[in-house]
Design a protein around this motif. Structure first.
Motif, short mmCIF file in Angstrom:
data_model
loop_
_atom_site.label_atom_id
_atom_site.label_comp_id
_atom_site.label_asym_id
_atom_site.label_seq_id
_atom_site.Cartn_x
_atom_site.Cartn_y
_atom_site.Cartn_z
N PHE A 1 7.83 3.34 -11.59
CA PHE A 1 6.78 2.99 -10.64
C PHE A 1 7.14 3.68 -9.32
O PHE A 1 7.49 3.04 -8.33
CB PHE A 1 6.71 1.47 -10.49
CG PHE A 1 5.37 0.95 -10.03
CD1 PHE A 1 4.27 0.98 -10.88
CD2 PHE A 1 5.21 0.42 -8.77
CE1 PHE A 1 3.04 0.49 -10.47
CE2 PHE A 1 3.99 -0.09 -8.35
CZ PHE A 1 2.89 -0.04 -9.20
N SER A 2 7.05 5.01 -9.35
CA SER A 2 7.64 5.83 -8.30
C SER A 2 6.58 6.65 -7.59
O SER A 2 5.66 7.19 -8.22
CB SER A 2 8.68 6.78 -8.89
OG SER A 2 9.68 6.07 -9.59
N ARG B 1 3.53 3.28 -14.28
CA ARG B 1 2.46 4.26 -14.09
C ARG B 1 1.74 4.07 -12.76
O ARG B 1 0.52 3.99 -12.70
CB ARG B 1 1.46 4.22 -15.26
CG ARG B 1 2.07 4.49 -16.61
CD ARG B 1 1.00 4.77 -17.66
NE ARG B 1 0.01 3.72 -17.79
CZ ARG B 1 0.15 2.65 -18.56
NH1 ARG B 1 1.26 2.48 -19.27
NH2 ARG B 1 -0.80 1.74 -18.64
N GLY B 2 2.51 4.01 -11.70
CA GLY B 2 1.91 3.89 -10.38
C GLY B 2 2.97 3.86 -9.32
O GLY B 2 4.11 4.26 -9.52
N HIS B 3 2.60 3.35 -8.15
CA HIS B 3 3.56 3.17 -7.06
C HIS B 3 2.96 2.21 -6.04
O HIS B 3 1.75 1.96 -6.02
CB HIS B 3 3.90 4.51 -6.39
CG HIS B 3 2.73 5.21 -5.73
ND1 HIS B 3 2.39 5.00 -4.42
CD2 HIS B 3 1.83 6.10 -6.21
CE1 HIS B 3 1.34 5.74 -4.11
NE2 HIS B 3 0.97 6.42 -5.18
N THR B 4 3.82 1.66 -5.21
CA THR B 4 3.36 0.72 -4.22
C THR B 4 2.61 1.44 -3.09
O THR B 4 3.04 2.51 -2.65
CB THR B 4 4.52 -0.09 -3.62
OG1 THR B 4 4.02 -0.96 -2.59
CG2 THR B 4 5.60 0.81 -3.04
N PRO B 5 1.51 0.86 -2.60
CA PRO B 5 0.84 1.47 -1.44
C PRO B 5 1.55 1.16 -0.13
O PRO B 5 1.22 1.74 0.91
CB PRO B 5 -0.55 0.82 -1.48
CG PRO B 5 -0.32 -0.51 -2.13
CD PRO B 5 0.77 -0.29 -3.13
N THR B 6 2.53 0.25 -0.18
CA THR B 6 3.29 -0.12 1.02
C THR B 6 4.74 0.33 0.82
O THR B 6 5.01 1.25 0.08
CB THR B 6 3.21 -1.64 1.24
OG1 THR B 6 3.74 -2.33 0.09
CG2 THR B 6 1.77 -2.08 1.46
N GLY B 7 5.67 -0.33 1.47
CA GLY B 7 7.07 0.06 1.36
C GLY B 7 7.85 -0.70 0.31
O GLY B 7 9.04 -0.41 0.11
N GLU B 8 7.21 -1.66 -0.39
CA GLU B 8 7.93 -2.50 -1.34
C GLU B 8 7.03 -2.80 -2.54
O GLU B 8 5.84 -3.10 -2.37
CB GLU B 8 8.36 -3.80 -0.67
CG GLU B 8 9.32 -3.58 0.50
CD GLU B 8 9.37 -4.74 1.49
OE1 GLU B 8 10.37 -4.82 2.23
OE2 GLU B 8 8.42 -5.55 1.52
#
Length: 745
Positions: A138-139, A106-113
């Protein structure tokens, strides 16, 4: 108290003091500040435990120097009950670190990984372990934005018993990074992981596992990938993209995955004892050999239907003196002792063209069992294959053999063994010393043991049946209150007016029982909007545009204008459409950029008096191989007085990482279609870059021509049993398509 007893007590006290002063600490932390403080003071053998609950918008930085016997551990208070959500990620660096039991969702990374085995370009993690961790959906909400779920840097790391499920945006799921000397010759072990379903991306950048990149492809990684389960990982045609040297893929299972294990770059790759179970699903593939000194042995491949680069076994042509980012020729490679059952295509010299002009040489294809009942021409030769030594292979006796030498024949005798696997006669198996046909690992033995592996996709019709009374916004209200899988049943002959958008947020069916069709009208520019997560089936309905506003670009159905990272489906059957003529551009369906359909079906429907197109699927125009729909079926319909096209499909560019769309047009009647004065393409049906197109049993009268633009990738285009009455001939940019029984009157 005597002095002996005192002495003994003193010795015991000193021992206890030494024990407690040198023992490991376990610290339970419940917020990011406490976590950071615990990391700062962590010593070999210590454990930092995240408290159960939801951790939202946290960037966890885990640094430490453990030892082999006393690693520093970051774990969950209860595996599976520490849920990391929002814009969050985890980075680690140092040595002998363990991460255990966390769930990212239920989210995603604020960076690239999402998880990175580094905290800076020079601070990497080595001799460390990631285990029992889950990353599920997590997309990033914008499907075209790229990130990595797990980026492995450093050396001697172990990735085991993790679950990676439902990556929906662009970017590799798990990547072994080699962009510094400290990350080469890394000897990582990736084992017993569950790579769960990954939907078709419809673009390049949907690999599940990549080791290296083209820039470092001739460097050695020496990564071991073993006993992992790849379950419907269909992001793009490279499920695994091997882009470095010295790697081993041993005992992995690929279940109904649309793609291949691809030796894209790098040499000295070993691919052995892997099982590919296509089960006759579309576009399922096997193993693709490129480059030098590759070994493909003792693999089992069943029910694979993919062709070209998605074939069951593929040996590519290469580029002479190839630069690192292209195709090194196949030299001194072997494809031996493999069992191929009911798989359609083995491609030799694949990709041969003016650039890829170097055929395989000094290579072997020996002792393979190739038995099938679905395709009598399983082996396709695209170039000179004299550089492959064929010996001891077995081919079904009814199959054509373009090679001649090196193949014996055998009858198709295949039975299901005790493990449920299709198996040739034992004498054939013994002849190639294959051993027992049995999965090297099963689904229940991989991934985080506490996390469910059930398919999260909700089927149409799996929920409740709900009656919807006629009236104003009764349909919109029912959709808003519906649950995934529900079926909304409208009144026969009823009248339904929408004064607001009917939003589709999950799979739902809208239908009427057999009988008079209910009429649906709308005062909004679009009747129905498919939002992210939505999917729609329509049956026995009548859509009428008489009440629609006078806006250009109206539509009965459209996707969200915002990017949708969940693929949708649209199934339309026995639907009537009238009076879409309030302005010059009124469409039945429009797909916006950044959206993707697994399937669109228009069947047994009658649509007339339409100023736009029936299906507008042409908004992905960046010419990077991106497109809007994977499978499109138009069957048994009548289209009358349609100013634009029945369908316009666009896939531009020359990227070879995607092999759609696939389009079937059958049993349709077109009357006065495609002749509007403002119609741009001047076509009744327009197909640009479609990779598999079949038009059959169709009649066009007083209509614009069918228009084709054939691009790269050896597209299959078949047009047969098509009658043209007062309609121009098929228009195409070249003649590389098949025509049979096409008439003009």
């Amino acid at each position: 108290m005597n002095h002996i007893l005192v002495s003994r007590l003193n010795i015991l006290g000193v021992a206890l003091l030494l024990f407690f002063s040198s023992s490991a600490f376990a610290t339970l932390v419940s917020n990011i500040e406490a976590f950071n403080q615990a990391v700062e003071t962590a010593k070999p053998g210590d454990t930092i435990t995240l408290a159960n609950g939801e951790w939202t918008n946290v960037e966890l930085v885990f640094k430490g120097e453990g030892t082999e016997s006393k690693p520093i551990t970051l774990n969950a208070q209860t595996p599976g009950e520490v849920i990391i959500t929002g814009q969050s990620n985890l980075s680690l660096s140092g040595k002998y670190l363990v991460v255990d039991g966390l769930v990212f969702t239920r989210g995603h990374t604020p960076t690239g990984e999402v998880i990175a085995f580094k905290t800076s370009p020079t601070e990497l993690a080595s001799y460390s372990r990631l285990t029992n961790v889950v990353i599920d959906d997590f997309s990033h909400p914008e499907r075209e934005l790229s990130d990595l779920w797990l980026a492995i840097y450093g050396k001697h790391n172990r990735i085991d018993h993790n679950s990676f499920i439902n990556k929906r945006n662009r970017g590799v799921t798990v990547a072994v990074r080699m962009n510094s000397k400290e990350s080469r010759e890394n000897h990582h072990v990736i084992e017993y992981n569950y790579f769960g379903p990954r939907q078709v991306l419809g673009a390049n950048g949907g690999e599940t596992l990549r080791i290296g990149t083209s820039h470092f492809s001739r460097e050695y990684a020496n990564t071991l990938v073993q006993y992992n389960y790849f379950d419907r990982t269909s992001g793009e045609h490279e499920i695994i993209s091997n882009k470095s040297s010295g790697n081993t893929f041993l005992g992995n299972v690929f279940f109904e995955a649309q793609g291949t294990l691809t030796m894209r770059h790098g040499h000295y790759t070993r691919v052995e004892n892997n099982y590919f179970l296509g089960n006759r699903k579309p576009n399922t593939g096997g193993i693709r050999i490129i480059n030098e000194h590759q070994t493909v042995k003792n693999n089992y491949l069943y029910g694979l239907t993919g062709r070209r680069f998605r074939g069951a076994l593929v040996i590519m042509n290469g580029v002479p003196n190839s630069p690192p980012n292209r195709y090194d020729p196949v030299i001194e490679s072997v494809m031996n002792n493999n069992i191929v059952i009911d798989s359609d295509y083995i491609q030799l010299g694949a990709g041969a063209d003016e650039e890829r002009s170097a055929p395989p040489k000094s290579s072997e294809m020996q002792n393979n069992i190739i038995l099938g009942k679905y395709n009598d021409t399983p082996i396709t030769v695209f170039d000179d294959v004299s550089g492959i030594n064929f010996k001891g292979n077995v081919l079904t006796q009814t199959s054509e053999n373009p090679i001649g030498k090196g193949f014996a024949t055998a009858p198709y005798k295949v039975t299901k063994n005790e493990y449920g696997l299709m198996t040739p006669e034992q004498s054939l198996i013994d002849g190639i010393d294959f051993g027992e046909i049995k999965l090297p690992v099963t689904k229940d033995k991989v991934g985080a043991p506490y996390y469910d592996k059930k398919d999260g996709k909700v089927a149409f019709g799996s929920g409740k049946e709900i009656a919807v009374r006629q009236g104003i916004d009764t349909l919109a209200n029912a959709l808003e209150n519906s649950k995934p899988g529900d079926t909304l049943v409208l009144e026969n002959g009823g009248e339904y007016l929408l004064t607001r958008f009917a939003n589709i947020n999950h799979p739902v069916t809208v239908m009427a029982k057999p009988g008079a069709k209910p009429v649906i009208r709308s005062e909004k520019p679009s009747f129905i909007v498919i939002r992210n997560g939505g999917a729609l089936t329509l049956n026995n309905l009548w859509f009428d545009g008489a009440a629609s506003p006078d806006y250009k670009g109206n539509s009965i159905i459209r996707t969200s204008r915002s990017s949708m990272n969940i693929n949708y489906s649209l199934l339309v059957d026995n639907v009537k459409v009238t009076h879409l003529n309030i302005n010059g551009y009124f469409y039945f369906f429009k797909a916006y950029p950044g959206t993707f359909a697994d399937e669109i079906v228009i069947a047994n429907s009658d649509m007339n008096n339409i100023t736009g197109a029936i299906l507008s699927l042409n908004k992905e125009t960046e010419d990077l191989g991106v497109y809007s729909v994977e499978n499109l079926t138009i069957e048994g319909n009548t289209f009358t007085d349609v100013k634009e096209e029945v369908v316009t499909v666009y896939r531009g560019g020359f990227d070879e990482s995607t092999f759609g769309p696939m389009v079937s047009v059958k049993g349709n009647t077109l009357q006065n279609v495609g002749k509007g004065k403002t119609h741009r393409t001047g076509a009744s049906m327009y197909f640009h870059g479609v990779q598999n197109l079949h038009i059959d049993d169709t009649t066009l009268t007083d209509s614009a021509p069918i228009s084709l633009y054939l691009t790269n990738g050896e597209p299959i285009t078949v047009i047969e049993n098509v009658s043209h009455h007062n309609t121009p001939k098929i228009r195409a940019n070249n003649e590389e398509y098949s025509v049979e029984n096409v008439s003009y009157q």
